[in-house]
Structure formats: structure tokens, C-alpha cells
Design a protein around this motif. Structure first.
Motif, PDB file in Angstrom:
ATOM      1  N   GLU A  62       8.801  -4.546   4.874  1.00  0.00           N
ATOM      2  CA  GLU A  62       9.989  -4.398   3.853  1.00  0.00           C
ATOM      3  C   GLU A  62       9.404  -4.801   2.449  1.00  0.00           C
ATOM      4  N   TRP A  63       8.481  -5.889   2.238  1.00  0.00           N
ATOM      5  CA  TRP A  63       7.930  -6.086   0.850  1.00  0.00           C
ATOM      6  C   TRP A  63       6.970  -4.997   0.379  1.00  0.00           C
ATOM      7  N   ALA A  64       6.150  -4.271   1.276  1.00  0.00           N
ATOM      8  CA  ALA A  64       5.080  -3.105   1.111  1.00  0.00           C
ATOM      9  C   ALA A  64       6.042  -2.066   0.723  1.00  0.00           C
ATOM     10  N   VAL A  65       7.172  -1.709   1.295  1.00  0.00           N
ATOM     11  CA  VAL A  65       7.910  -0.859   0.787  1.00  0.00           C
ATOM     12  C   VAL A  65       8.567  -0.911  -0.536  1.00  0.00           C
ATOM     13  N   GLU A  66       8.897  -2.231  -0.764  1.00  0.00           N
ATOM     14  CA  GLU A  66       9.560  -2.540  -2.158  1.00  0.00           C
ATOM     15  C   GLU A  66       8.419  -2.436  -3.259  1.00  0.00           C
ATOM     16  N   GLU A  67       7.038  -2.901  -3.015  1.00  0.00           N
ATOM     17  CA  GLU A  67       6.030  -2.617  -3.957  1.00  0.00           C
ATOM     18  C   GLU A  67       5.313  -1.261  -3.831  1.00  0.00           C
ATOM     19  N   ARG A  68       5.948  -0.356  -3.273  1.00  0.00           N
ATOM     20  CA  ARG A  68       5.446   0.905  -3.058  1.00  0.00           C
ATOM     21  C   ARG A  68       4.096   1.009  -2.536  1.00  0.00           C
ATOM     22  N   PHE A  69       3.696   0.144  -1.607  1.00  0.00           N
ATOM     23  CA  PHE A  69       2.572   0.298  -0.873  1.00  0.00           C
ATOM     24  C   PHE A  69       2.614   1.359   0.122  1.00  0.00           C
ATOM     25  N   ILE A  70       3.845   1.453   0.982  1.00  0.00           N
ATOM     26  CA  ILE A  70       4.212   2.250   1.801  1.00  0.00           C
ATOM     27  C   ILE A  70       5.261   3.179   1.021  1.00  0.00           C
ATOM     28  N   THR A  71       4.979   4.552   1.163  1.00  0.00           N
ATOM     29  CA  THR A  71       6.111   5.336   0.523  1.00  0.00           C
ATOM     30  C   THR A  71       6.194   6.602   1.372  1.00  0.00           C
ATOM     31  N   ASP A  72       5.532   6.675   2.409  1.00  0.00           N
ATOM     32  CA  ASP A  72       5.637   8.001   3.224  1.00  0.00           C
ATOM     33  C   ASP A  72       5.019   7.808   4.594  1.00  0.00           C
ATOM     34  N   ALA A  73       5.083   8.842   5.568  1.00  0.00           N
ATOM     35  CA  ALA A  73       4.442   8.599   6.682  1.00  0.00           C
ATOM     36  C   ALA A  73       2.990   8.213   6.803  1.00  0.00           C
ATOM     37  N   PRO A  74       2.135   9.059   5.956  1.00  0.00           N
ATOM     38  CA  PRO A  74       0.639   8.491   6.059  1.00  0.00           C
ATOM     39  C   PRO A  74       0.162   7.012   5.650  1.00  0.00           C
ATOM     40  N   SER A  75       1.146   6.550   4.461  1.00  0.00           N
ATOM     41  CA  SER A  75       0.913   5.376   3.956  1.00  0.00           C
ATOM     42  C   SER A  75       1.150   4.397   5.403  1.00  0.00           C
ATOM     43  N   CYS A  76       2.463   4.709   5.820  1.00  0.00           N
ATOM     44  CA  CYS A  76       2.661   3.769   6.859  1.00  0.00           C
ATOM     45  C   CYS A  76       2.093   3.672   7.983  1.00  0.00           C
ATOM     46  N   GLN A  77       1.302   4.729   8.358  1.00  0.00           N
ATOM     47  CA  GLN A  77       0.683   4.696   9.392  1.00  0.00           C
ATOM     48  C   GLN A  77      -0.822   3.937   9.202  1.00  0.00           C
ATOM     49  N   GLY A  78      -1.233   4.220   8.053  1.00  0.00           N
ATOM     50  CA  GLY A  78      -2.527   3.302   7.325  1.00  0.00           C
ATOM     51  C   GLY A  78      -2.360   1.947   7.441  1.00  0.00           C
ATOM     52  N   TRP A  79      -0.917   1.500   7.112  1.00  0.00           N
ATOM     53  CA  TRP A  79      -0.765   0.036   6.779  1.00  0.00           C
ATOM     54  C   TRP A  79      -0.543  -0.584   8.280  1.00  0.00           C
ATOM     55  N   ILE A  80      -0.047  -0.120   9.152  1.00  0.00           N
ATOM     56  CA  ILE A  80       0.036  -0.535  10.566  1.00  0.00           C
ATOM     57  C   ILE A  80      -1.287  -0.332  11.100  1.00  0.00           C
ATOM     58  N   ALA A  81      -2.025   0.387  11.144  1.00  0.00           N
ATOM     59  CA  ALA A  81      -3.289   0.599  11.705  1.00  0.00           C
ATOM     60  C   ALA A  81      -4.098  -0.627  11.179  1.00  0.00           C
ATOM     61  N   ASP A  82      -4.019  -0.878   9.982  1.00  0.00           N
ATOM     62  CA  ASP A  82      -4.844  -1.882   9.487  1.00  0.00           C
ATOM     63  C   ASP A  82      -4.372  -3.239  10.226  1.00  0.00           C
TER      64      ASP A  82
END
Length: 264
Positions: A62-82
Motif C-alpha cells: 500500500e505504501w509502494a502504491v501511495e509513493e508511486r513505486f507501483i503504478t501499473d502491472a509491470p511495476s507491480c510484477q517487478g516489485w513482487i519478484a524482488d
């Protein structure tokens, strides 16, 4: 074993799928086989319908979305993969593997040591809340709906100190399930919950969410196999490791986030 990689990109989401061929000799067998009954149990225990309250946690997403680190499907995938490859989800797989070995061997001392490490390794209040709330809920529900005897070795672990991967591993080991599929099921459940949280937070549509989950499949399988291959005689703390500092700081920052939907 031979393995090649197939890469596909659909709607901005890149999927890298391992094509694995096992070279087994005559009569050879693998301990990764799961019976239909075992598969039913894995699906039940890792199902969103299993009432551990997973839907109330986002692992700091939720924080990552709030701070715009996650904005779409690719950035979500990358974050979870890490998180899965070098973050708290990897640490959970290490703890799961060691708890599984200890429970399978009936080694209460080793199991309690892993349980203590799992509780101590939570990097902040929310990480501890997330893992321990789910861990105790899992022990309580599984004790009533599956096997109370499976948790006897954990009787000395207080209800607010039992980490989720330890509780899950204990039950699956006592159910005589093979380690690698159990790890894969646990990892899939964790990843699916994060994708579900992203659906509500980013937001992601249902199709994009399922594409992200599919794209993470190779990572789930690779990390499950990696954790299954760990030497159970080595120090689990040395095997854990984490290089997801931003995710850890974000989880801590979420503790004081002004508006939020999730407990973590």
C-alpha cells in the motif's frame, strides 16, 4: 535436468517461463510428486478461503502504491519478484524449509529455534503483526479443521510469536507432503495475496492481475526449488538475506501512513 527459457511479452508484462525436462533413469522417482489427496490439502490450506485474514495485509504494498513505486502491472510484477527473490518472501521460504525439516524429523528443539528466529527476523511492527497474526490464525484453524497433533511441537510458542511460514510448514510436514510442492504452494499463496492487494490499490483490472500472477510463475517455481535445495544443517539466518531495503522501509512507513485500507 535440462532447462531452457521462453520469453513472452503481452500488454507490457514480460513472462520468462522455464521449460524443464527431467532426465530420470528407469524406475527413478522424484519426491516432488503430490497425491490427489495431498493436492487437495495444499489447495485448501493456501486458499484465500482459509481464514487467516491474509486479505487484510499488503506487505507494505500500500505504501509502494501511495509513493508511486507501483503504478501499473509491470511495476507491480517487478516489485513482487524482488520480494520473492531477495526480500521477505525469500526469507519466509528459508524459514519454511527449516521448520519443515525440523517438524518432519520430530526435532522440537530445532523447530522452536526456527520459530524464534522467524519472530525475531521481522524487521518492524507491521511485518511482525502480519506474520504472527496469520501464523496464529493458521494454527487455530488448522488445529480444528485439519490436525491438532501437528502443532504439538509448537505448544511452547506464544500465540503472538508464531510466524506464518513456521505454522504452515509444521502442518505440511506432519501431513507427509513433499517439501518442494509445499514451498511452491506457500509462495503462490503469498504472491497471489499481494496481487490481490494490488488489484484494489493500483488499481489493476482482473485480467492484468492474472497476467501478473502468471508472469510470476517461473519466479515462484525457481525460488521454491532453491529453498528446497538448502542444506537443513546450515544456519537459516545465513541463508535468508535480504536486499529489498526500500520494501522494508516502506513497510515501516506504512505504520504511520495517514490513509490506508490494509493493516500492513
Amino acid at each position: 535436468m535440462t532447462m531452457t527459457m521462453t520469453t513472452r511479452t503481452i500488454m507490457g508484462i514480460t513472462t520468462i517461463t522455464p521449460d524443464i525436462a527431467l532426465n530420470l533413469g528407469p524406475g527413478a522417482a522424484t519426491d516432488a510428486a503430490v497425491s490427489a489427496a495431498g493436492l487437495f490439502d495444499l489447495l485448501s490450506w493456501m486458499s484465500p478461503a482459509w481464514p487467516v485474514g491474509a486479505y487484510t495485509h499488503s506487505g507494505g504494498l500500500e505504501w509502494a502504491v501511495e509513493e508511486r513505486f507501483i503504478t501499473d502491472a509491470p511495476s507491480c510484477q517487478g516489485w513482487i519478484a524482488d520480494l520473492l527473490g531477495q526480500g521477505p518472501l525469500w526469507s519466509d521460504l528459508v524459514l519454511f524449509a527449516h521448520a519443515f525439516h525440523a517438524a518432519r524429523a520430530g526435532d522440537g528443539i530445532a523447530l522452536l529455534a526456527v520459530a524464534e528466529l522467524a519472530h525475531a527476523a521481522a524487521t518492524g511492527a507491521e511485518r511482525r503483526l502480519e506474520t504472527c497474526a496469520q501464523g496464529e490464525a493458521f494454527r487455530r484453524i488448522a488445529g480444528a479443521a485439519a490436525s491438532a497433533e501437528a502443532f504439538v511441537l509448537l505448544d511452547d510458542v506464544p500465540e503472538d510469536e508464531l510466524a506464518y511460514p513456521v505454522a504452515c510448514a509444521c502442518l505440511m510436514a506432519q501431513a507427509d507432503l513433499p517439501l518442494e510442492p509445499a514451498l511452491a504452494a506457500f509462495a503462490h499463496g503469498a504472491v497471489a495475496n499481494l496481487v490481490s492487494a494490488a488489484q484494489r490499490l493500483v488499481p489493476l483490472g482482473q485480467t492484468h492481475a492474472q497476467q501478473v500472477l502468471r508472469a510470476l510463475k517461473p519466479q515462484v517455481l525457481v525460488q521454491a526449488a532453491r529453498a528446497a535445495a538448502l542444506d537443513p544443517n546450515e544456519d537459516p539466518f545465513a541463508q535468508m538475506g535480504s536486499a529489498s531495503l526500500m520494501a522494508e522501509l516502506g513497510c515501516m512507513a506504512h505504520e504511520t501512513q495517514y490513509t490506508r485500507l490494509f493493516r500492513t
